[in-house]
Design a protein around this motif. Structure first.
Motif, PDB file in Angstrom:
ATOM      1  N   ALA A 325      -8.575  -3.077  -0.206  1.00 14.32           N
ATOM      2  CA  ALA A 325      -7.549  -2.095  -0.550  1.00 14.32           C
ATOM      3  C   ALA A 325      -6.293  -2.841  -0.982  1.00 14.32           C
ATOM      4  O   ALA A 325      -5.937  -3.876  -0.407  1.00 14.32           O
ATOM      5  CB  ALA A 325      -7.251  -1.197   0.643  1.00 14.32           C
ATOM      6  N   SER A 326      -5.627  -2.331  -2.007  1.00  8.95           N
ATOM      7  CA  SER A 326      -4.459  -3.032  -2.529  1.00  8.95           C
ATOM      8  C   SER A 326      -3.481  -2.041  -3.142  1.00  8.95           C
ATOM      9  O   SER A 326      -3.783  -0.855  -3.317  1.00  8.95           O
ATOM     10  CB  SER A 326      -4.877  -4.074  -3.577  1.00  8.95           C
ATOM     11  OG  SER A 326      -5.639  -3.460  -4.595  1.00  8.95           O
ATOM     12  N   LEU A 327      -2.306  -2.542  -3.469  1.00 15.50           N
ATOM     13  CA  LEU A 327      -1.279  -1.730  -4.121  1.00 15.50           C
ATOM     14  C   LEU A 327      -1.438  -1.822  -5.632  1.00 15.50           C
ATOM     15  O   LEU A 327      -1.731  -2.889  -6.184  1.00 15.50           O
ATOM     16  CB  LEU A 327       0.114  -2.225  -3.721  1.00 15.50           C
ATOM     17  CG  LEU A 327       0.587  -1.886  -2.306  1.00 15.50           C
ATOM     18  CD1 LEU A 327       1.875  -2.641  -2.000  1.00 15.50           C
ATOM     19  CD2 LEU A 327       0.793  -0.399  -2.140  1.00 15.50           C
ATOM     20  N   TRP A 328      -1.203  -0.701  -6.292  1.00 22.86           N
ATOM     21  CA  TRP A 328      -1.305  -0.658  -7.747  1.00 22.86           C
ATOM     22  C   TRP A 328      -0.300  -1.595  -8.396  1.00 22.86           C
ATOM     23  O   TRP A 328      -0.551  -2.160  -9.466  1.00 22.86           O
ATOM     24  CB  TRP A 328      -1.108   0.777  -8.212  1.00 22.86           C
ATOM     25  CG  TRP A 328      -0.954   0.967  -9.688  1.00 22.86           C
ATOM     26  CD1 TRP A 328       0.123   1.504 -10.345  1.00 22.86           C
ATOM     27  CD2 TRP A 328      -1.913   0.638 -10.702  1.00 22.86           C
ATOM     28  NE1 TRP A 328      -0.106   1.525 -11.699  1.00 22.86           N
ATOM     29  CE2 TRP A 328      -1.345   0.995 -11.957  1.00 22.86           C
ATOM     30  CE3 TRP A 328      -3.182   0.066 -10.681  1.00 22.86           C
ATOM     31  CZ2 TRP A 328      -2.010   0.801 -13.152  1.00 22.86           C
ATOM     32  CZ3 TRP A 328      -3.845  -0.127 -11.887  1.00 22.86           C
ATOM     33  CH2 TRP A 328      -3.257   0.248 -13.098  1.00 22.86           C
ATOM     34  N   GLN A 350       5.011  -4.354   4.974  1.00 24.09           N
ATOM     35  CA  GLN A 350       5.296  -3.081   5.645  1.00 24.09           C
ATOM     36  C   GLN A 350       4.010  -2.311   5.945  1.00 24.09           C
ATOM     37  O   GLN A 350       3.879  -1.702   7.012  1.00 24.09           O
ATOM     38  CB  GLN A 350       6.230  -2.245   4.768  1.00 24.09           C
ATOM     39  CG  GLN A 350       7.619  -2.823   4.612  1.00 24.09           C
ATOM     40  CD  GLN A 350       8.382  -2.240   3.433  1.00 24.09           C
ATOM     41  OE1 GLN A 350       7.806  -1.516   2.602  1.00 24.09           O
ATOM     42  NE2 GLN A 350       9.666  -2.553   3.328  1.00 24.09           N
ATOM     43  N   LEU A 351       3.058  -2.345   5.015  1.00 28.49           N
ATOM     44  CA  LEU A 351       1.788  -1.655   5.235  1.00 28.49           C
ATOM     45  C   LEU A 351       0.978  -2.323   6.336  1.00 28.49           C
ATOM     46  O   LEU A 351       0.278  -1.646   7.105  1.00 28.49           O
ATOM     47  CB  LEU A 351       0.981  -1.624   3.937  1.00 28.49           C
ATOM     48  CG  LEU A 351       1.457  -0.624   2.877  1.00 28.49           C
ATOM     49  CD1 LEU A 351       0.718  -0.829   1.574  1.00 28.49           C
ATOM     50  CD2 LEU A 351       1.269   0.806   3.372  1.00 28.49           C
ATOM     51  N   VAL A 352       1.046  -3.653   6.416  1.00 21.89           N
ATOM     52  CA  VAL A 352       0.360  -4.356   7.506  1.00 21.89           C
ATOM     53  C   VAL A 352       0.867  -3.849   8.861  1.00 21.89           C
ATOM     54  O   VAL A 352       0.089  -3.502   9.758  1.00 21.89           O
ATOM     55  CB  VAL A 352       0.571  -5.878   7.385  1.00 21.89           C
ATOM     56  CG1 VAL A 352       0.086  -6.585   8.647  1.00 21.89           C
ATOM     57  CG2 VAL A 352      -0.166  -6.421   6.167  1.00 21.89           C
ATOM     58  N   LEU A 353       2.186  -3.775   8.998  1.00 22.33           N
ATOM     59  CA  LEU A 353       2.768  -3.314  10.264  1.00 22.33           C
ATOM     60  C   LEU A 353       2.428  -1.846  10.525  1.00 22.33           C
ATOM     61  O   LEU A 353       2.140  -1.459  11.665  1.00 22.33           O
ATOM     62  CB  LEU A 353       4.286  -3.510  10.233  1.00 22.33           C
ATOM     63  CG  LEU A 353       4.769  -4.962  10.127  1.00 22.33           C
ATOM     64  CD1 LEU A 353       6.282  -5.020   9.967  1.00 22.33           C
ATOM     65  CD2 LEU A 353       4.340  -5.757  11.353  1.00 22.33           C
ATOM     66  N   GLU A 365      -5.790  -5.913   7.367  1.00 15.53           N
ATOM     67  CA  GLU A 365      -6.187  -7.220   6.858  1.00 15.53           C
ATOM     68  C   GLU A 365      -6.184  -7.247   5.333  1.00 15.53           C
ATOM     69  O   GLU A 365      -5.793  -8.245   4.713  1.00 15.53           O
ATOM     70  CB  GLU A 365      -7.572  -7.587   7.395  1.00 15.53           C
ATOM     71  CG  GLU A 365      -7.570  -8.005   8.853  1.00 15.53           C
ATOM     72  CD  GLU A 365      -8.952  -8.387   9.333  1.00 15.53           C
ATOM     73  OE1 GLU A 365      -9.920  -8.235   8.555  1.00 15.53           O
ATOM     74  OE2 GLU A 365      -9.078  -8.843  10.475  1.00 15.53           O
ATOM     75  N   ASP A 366      -6.612  -6.152   4.714  1.00 10.60           N
ATOM     76  CA  ASP A 366      -6.577  -6.079   3.252  1.00 10.60           C
ATOM     77  C   ASP A 366      -5.156  -6.254   2.733  1.00 10.60           C
ATOM     78  O   ASP A 366      -4.918  -6.976   1.747  1.00 10.60           O
ATOM     79  CB  ASP A 366      -7.138  -4.732   2.783  1.00 10.60           C
ATOM     80  CG  ASP A 366      -8.649  -4.658   2.898  1.00 10.60           C
ATOM     81  OD1 ASP A 366      -9.269  -5.704   3.177  1.00 10.60           O
ATOM     82  OD2 ASP A 366      -9.212  -3.565   2.725  1.00 10.60           O
ATOM     83  N   PHE A 367      -4.208  -5.599   3.388  1.00  6.28           N
ATOM     84  CA  PHE A 367      -2.822  -5.698   2.933  1.00  6.28           C
ATOM     85  C   PHE A 367      -2.219  -7.066   3.264  1.00  6.28           C
ATOM     86  O   PHE A 367      -1.343  -7.550   2.540  1.00  6.28           O
ATOM     87  CB  PHE A 367      -1.991  -4.570   3.542  1.00  6.28           C
ATOM     88  CG  PHE A 367      -2.383  -3.204   3.035  1.00  6.28           C
ATOM     89  CD1 PHE A 367      -2.596  -2.996   1.689  1.00  6.28           C
ATOM     90  CD2 PHE A 367      -2.545  -2.139   3.899  1.00  6.28           C
ATOM     91  CE1 PHE A 367      -2.964  -1.753   1.202  1.00  6.28           C
ATOM     92  CE2 PHE A 367      -2.916  -0.882   3.434  1.00  6.28           C
ATOM     93  CZ  PHE A 367      -3.122  -0.690   2.071  1.00  6.28           C
TER      94      PHE A 367
END
Length: 520
Positions: A325-328, A350-353, A365-367
């Motif tokens: 999963a990733s950010l566009w 921020q997404l990890v947290l 983990e993906d982020f």
């Protein structure tokens, strides 16, 4: 004597009333019955109330007659009612000519089901009581520039077949449910109470830039076929976009969310939530939708809740059967502007947290991988030559970290690399030489080409010696003090130091990845 009305605003007279001359007879201090103020008298006597009511009734009756006259007169190109003060605005079911009500003051508007074939101008109007435009059809431009709806405005099932302008319009509360829009512009519009756009459809551009929604705003099952913009808009209370379908580009750049905001089952093709301003009491939720092409640059994603969200997954990025999963923003076309890797990395962090907080460690983990990828690419961001930049992206410490364990997230990858290291260092020891530690000592050393010191061996014997070399490497990797084998003097000692660093370091990578994966 003709009515002497010249416009209610001194500074507007030159522009909006330059050629305007009311054709009605002036009878109330040189003003006609349509332009004279009809405000309810304060503290009225019965006589005053009676006169006020009779004046309103007369105005309503004569206004209908005037409308019919202008509609039927072939010499009249536009129904011009600028600056009128009308107790009630009621029109025939079909209005065939352009209508100008600029600066009019209207109490009740009852136009349910009226069809306007020409342009309609409500600019700067004040509508004092309930305004009912339900089921109306506007075939040409309708202009409500700076119009003020002082009570509820009803536009349910209304069709705007051309451009609808609500620039600077102020609403007490408004209902656009089941309405149909072509192009619509709510630039700097302000709605104090409830705003309902449920089931509304927007065929072309829909602009809500700098709008203020001070009450609850709902867009349930609304459909935007083209681009839409809520840039710099302010939502002070509930903003509900459940089942809303956004086509083309949608823009919430610099929007302010102060209350509860819900995007549930919404459909986005390409959307920007960059630089959102989230109030301390805001509750923003994205639920059961795809954010595969959503930008969140400069938005604090720790303050947003994500439930069952589908993120962007790059085609061809699968490793061991899974795409991360990733950010566009990481993969979106950047055009001439250089992608700002640090800002994207901040979103990833921020997404990890956020995902670790709700114990969804797999997506976290993906982020984490995404954040490390931005760090890797940032190291070459200032290099102009694309070939040199590409080389620099792949020759750095972050790239090595990626190859060894996928940034500390894959114990399987780390284990495979460890096996590869064992195989490589075993070959190195086999051809540089090692010996047994027990007496009598046996030296094992191979050469690629046969010479007087080396003889040909069978495949079985070579395999046995290779396993002995692997045993030496395994003892190094597991920190064994007493070993069955040791390197001989010479280059074999170099391989001892190299394998001690490489193998033990890779074991640490495996332990790190295991800790990250099973810390739940």
């Amino acid at each position: 004597m003709k009515c002497t009305f010249k416009g209610p605003h001194l500074f507007d007279t030159a522009d909006r009333y330059r050629d305007y001359q009311c054709q009605q007879e002036g009878e109330f201090d040189s003003l006609c019955i349509f332009h004279v103020e009809k405000t309810r008298p304060a503290g009225p006597t019965q006589t005053q109330l009676t006169k006020w009511g009779e004046l309103n009734q007369r105005c309503d009756k004569e206004f209908l007659q005037l409308v019919e006259k202008q509609l039927n007169d072939p010499d009249v190109a536009e129904c011009d009612f600028r600056g009128f003060h009308l107790p009630t605005l009621a029109l025939p079911k079909m209005v065939s000519k352009p209508m100008n009500l600029h600066d009019a003051q209207i109490d009740f508007v009852m136009l349910d089901g009226v069809e306007f074939l020409g342009r309609v101008d409500f600019g700067d109007c004040k509508l004092r009581e309930i305004a009912d435009f339900s089921n109306c059809i506007f075939r040409e431009t309708v202009d409500c520039y700076n119009t003020e709806f002082m009570q509820s405005a009803l536009f349910a099932e209304t069709k705007f077949m051309s451009e609808a302008k609500f620039w600077g319009t102020k609403f007490k509360a408004v209902w656009f449910n089941y309405s149909e829009f072509a192009t619509v512009n709510f630039f700097m519009a302000e709605i104090d109470g409830k705003a309902v756009f449920d089931h509304a459809t927007f065929s072309n551009l829909a602009m809500f830039t700098h709008s203020k929604f001070n009450g609850d705003a709902t867009f349930l099952k609304a459909v935007y076929d083209s681009a839409s913009s809520f840039s710099s808009s302010i939502f002070s209370a509930l903003a509900d976009f459940e089942d809303t379908e956004f086509g083309a580009m949608s823009n919430f750049h610099k929007a302010t969310f102060l209350g509860r905001v819900r995007f549930r089952n919404s459909i986005f093709k390409n959307v920007s939530f960059a630089a959102l301003d989230l109030g301390k009491d805001s509750d923003v939720v994205f639920e059961t939708l795809s954010l595969a092409k959503a930008s969140f640059l400069d938005t604090n994603l720790q303050e947003i809740r994500f439930r069952d969200v589908r993120w962007h997954r790059l085609v061809g990025s699968a490793f061991l059967g899974r795409r991360r999963a990733s950010l566009w923003d990481e993969f979106s076309p950047s055009g001439e502007k250089q992608r700002e890797f640090e800002r994207i990395a901040e979103n990833y962090r921020q997404l990890v947290l956020a995902y670790e907080r709700k114990r969804d460690f797999e997506i976290a983990e993906d982020f984490h991988i995404g954040e490390m990828e931005m760090r890797r690419k940032k190291m070459a961001a200032d290099i102009k030559d694309p070939r040199v930049r590409k080389i620099r992206e792949w020759i750095n410490s972050y790239s090595l970290y990626r190859r060894l364990s996928n940034y500390g997230t894959s114990y399987v990858q780390a284990l495979l690399v460890l096996v590869l290291f064992l195989c490589v260092f075993s070959i190195a020891f086999l051809y540089s030489g090692f010996r047994t530690t027990e007496n009598p000592q046996r030296i094992i050393e191979y050469n690629v080409l046969a010479d007087s010191s080396h003889h040909h061996v069978s495949t079985r014997e070579w395999a046995g010696d290779y396993l002995s070399a692997m045993s030496l490497c395994a003892s190094i990797a597991t920190f064994q003090r007493e070993r069955f084998y040791e390197p001989v003097p010479g280059i074999s000692r170099f391989w001892l130091f190299a394998s001690a660093v490489g193998l033990t370091g890779q074991v640490a990578m495996i332990l790190l990845a295991l800790r990250r994966r099973f810390r739940r």
